[in-house]
Design an enzyme around this catalytic site. Structure first.
Site, PDB file in Angstrom:
ATOM      1  N   CYS A 131       0.843  -1.198   0.000  1.00 28.52           N
ATOM      2  CA  CYS A 131       0.000   0.000   0.000  1.00 28.52           C
ATOM      3  C   CYS A 131       0.879   1.250   0.000  1.00 28.52           C
ATOM      4  O   CYS A 131       1.414   1.653   1.038  1.00 28.52           O
ATOM      5  CB  CYS A 131      -0.928   0.017   1.209  1.00 28.52           C
ATOM      6  SG  CYS A 131      -2.010   1.470   1.225  1.00 28.52           S
ATOM      7  N   CYS A 134      -0.288   4.134   2.360  1.00 28.66           N
ATOM      8  CA  CYS A 134       0.020   3.877   3.771  1.00 28.66           C
ATOM      9  C   CYS A 134       1.518   3.990   4.035  1.00 28.66           C
ATOM     10  O   CYS A 134       1.928   4.540   5.061  1.00 28.66           O
ATOM     11  CB  CYS A 134      -0.504   2.510   4.194  1.00 28.66           C
ATOM     12  SG  CYS A 134      -2.315   2.395   4.182  1.00 28.66           S
TER      13      CYS A 134
END
Length: 185
Positions: A131, A134
């Site tokens: 991700c 993130c």
């Protein structure tokens, strides 16, 4: 069950992983708690049963109960957040980013350990889960708290090696190598 035992399970074609697993768990810019929390969180995120069975006891030898719980919490919540935020990123429609996520993450508010450690563990899990949003958010938070790039890099290195070992061991267990791994038990 230890890092040494897991290294023994790796086949000759994964010699580099064997060496890397030894080095990332013995030479690090991370504190012992940061290192072993990263190992535990990455092992959980990597979803490899054998890797978790082999690494968790050694990680628990180096972690307080609170730190182990915080590492597990980071792995659990990042499993949710990484899917959610990676999906928003891939949709390429900024309107979704303006919508309230509505996902509970109260456990991260008071993790019982230094928030830098939880950020490192969350970063490591985000690396395993791929991700980018993130990763960027956790790296920004860590840098804002004065964490050196070398420390951040080490957490990512640990996560990448643990994940690669999990993939390799799972492939052995799934393929004709199943008997070889089981025989080592």
């Amino acid at each position: 069950m230890t890092v040494a035992r897991l290294r023994e399970l790796l086949p000759d074609y994964a010699r580099d992983l064997r060496l890397n697993l030894g080095s990332v768990t013995s030479q690090s810019n991370l504190s012992a708690q940061q290192l072993w929390g990263t190992v535990l969180a990455a092992a959980i995120a990597s979803r490899g049963r054998t890797v978790l069975v082999e690494l968790e006891p050694e990680a628990l030898d180096h972690l307080s109960a609170e730190a182990a719980t915080a590492a597990r919490t980071a792995a659990a919540l990042m499993a949710m957040n990484n899917v959610y935020y990676r999906s928003l990123h891939l949709l390429e429609d900024e309107e979704y980013s303006r919508l309230r996520a509505g996902l509970r993450m109260n456990a991260l508010a008071n993790p019982g350990v230094d928030k830098v450690d939880v950020e490192l563990w969350s970063l490591a899990v985000s690396a395993v889960n791929g991700c980018g949003r993130c990763l960027t958010a956790h790296e920004h938070e860590l840098r804002g708290r004065g964490v050196a790039r070398e420390v951040i890099q080490d957490a990512i290195r640990v996560a990448s090696v643990v994940h690669a070992v999990a993939v390799t061991v799972e492939a052995l267990e799934t393929s004709s190598g199943t008997n070889r791994v089981a025989a080592a038990d």
